[in-house]
Write a protein that holds these residues in place. Structure first.
Motif, short mmCIF file in Angstrom:
data_model
loop_
_atom_site.label_atom_id
_atom_site.label_comp_id
_atom_site.label_asym_id
_atom_site.label_seq_id
_atom_site.Cartn_x
_atom_site.Cartn_y
_atom_site.Cartn_z
N ARG A 82 2.31 9.36 -5.81
CA ARG A 82 2.69 10.74 -5.49
C ARG A 82 3.88 11.21 -6.32
O ARG A 82 3.94 12.37 -6.74
CB ARG A 82 3.02 10.85 -4.01
N ARG A 83 4.85 10.32 -6.56
CA ARG A 83 6.04 10.70 -7.35
C ARG A 83 5.74 10.81 -8.83
O ARG A 83 6.22 11.74 -9.49
CB ARG A 83 7.15 9.66 -7.16
N VAL A 109 0.85 -1.20 0.00
CA VAL A 109 0.00 0.00 0.00
C VAL A 109 0.87 1.24 0.00
O VAL A 109 0.67 2.16 -0.81
CB VAL A 109 -0.95 -0.01 1.22
N TRP A 110 1.87 1.28 0.88
CA TRP A 110 2.73 2.47 0.97
C TRP A 110 3.58 2.63 -0.29
O TRP A 110 3.85 3.75 -0.73
CB TRP A 110 3.58 2.41 2.23
N ARG A 111 4.01 1.53 -0.88
CA ARG A 111 4.79 1.60 -2.12
C ARG A 111 3.93 2.20 -3.24
O ARG A 111 4.38 3.06 -3.99
CB ARG A 111 5.30 0.22 -2.49
N TRP A 112 2.67 1.75 -3.35
CA TRP A 112 1.78 2.27 -4.40
C TRP A 112 1.46 3.74 -4.18
O TRP A 112 1.41 4.51 -5.13
CB TRP A 112 0.49 1.46 -4.45
N ILE A 113 1.27 4.14 -2.93
CA ILE A 113 0.98 5.55 -2.63
C ILE A 113 2.19 6.41 -2.99
O ILE A 113 2.05 7.47 -3.61
CB ILE A 113 0.57 5.73 -1.16
N ARG A 159 1.50 2.49 -12.73
CA ARG A 159 2.06 1.45 -13.61
C ARG A 159 3.41 0.98 -13.09
O ARG A 159 4.20 1.76 -12.56
CB ARG A 159 2.21 1.99 -15.03
N ASP A 160 3.68 -0.30 -13.29
CA ASP A 160 4.98 -0.86 -12.92
C ASP A 160 6.07 -0.32 -13.83
O ASP A 160 5.80 0.12 -14.96
CB ASP A 160 4.96 -2.39 -13.06
#
Length: 135
Positions: free
Chosen positions: A55-56, A47-51, A61-62
């Protein structure tokens, strides 16, 4: 919980739709990352990686996958021709037939090629398209 979430096998990539729903739950609805992870049955670090990615980059997308291009793809037509002419070939026999005409491929590389193209070897070694690939 919906049935589609529990049907996902552990260790498999999560689809883009589920990623978008998780990120929206946290960023738009104010849900905590832990609560979203529990609700959507994904790991909290994901979850934190996707957020962070959203944001960046502004998308989820991967990154493109790195690695060598397949050596078997340029030989696609030749492989299919051999399998059409002799559908009873085993993978090792296919390997030997290809080696007689050109580059040598490992059995594992041929298995990956056949799987990628929806081909499987039946009990009697006759090649056929998988049922899922037909529809």
């Amino acid at each position: 919980m919906t049935g589609t979430l529990t049907e996902r096998r552990s260790g498999r990539p999560v689809g883009g739709d589920l990623r978008r729903r998780v990120v929206a739950a946290v960023l738009k609805r104010g849900m905590t990352g832990r609560a979203a992870a529990l609700l959507f049955e994904v790991s909290e670090p994901s979850v934190w990686r996707w957020i962070g990615r959203y944001r960046r980059r502004g998308h989820l997308r991967d990154d493109p996958k790195t690695g060598r291009p397949s050596r078997t793809e340029p030989e696609r037509e030749r492989i299919f021709r051999l399998l059409e002419d002799r559908p009873d070939l085993s993978v090792r026999a296919l390997q030997r037939a290809l080696a007689n005409e050109g580059p040598i491929f490992s059995v594992a590389a041929l298995h990956r090629f056949l799987k990628r193209h929806g081909l499987q070897c039946g009990r009697r070694l006759a090649w056929r398209r998988k049922a899922a690939a037909r529809s």
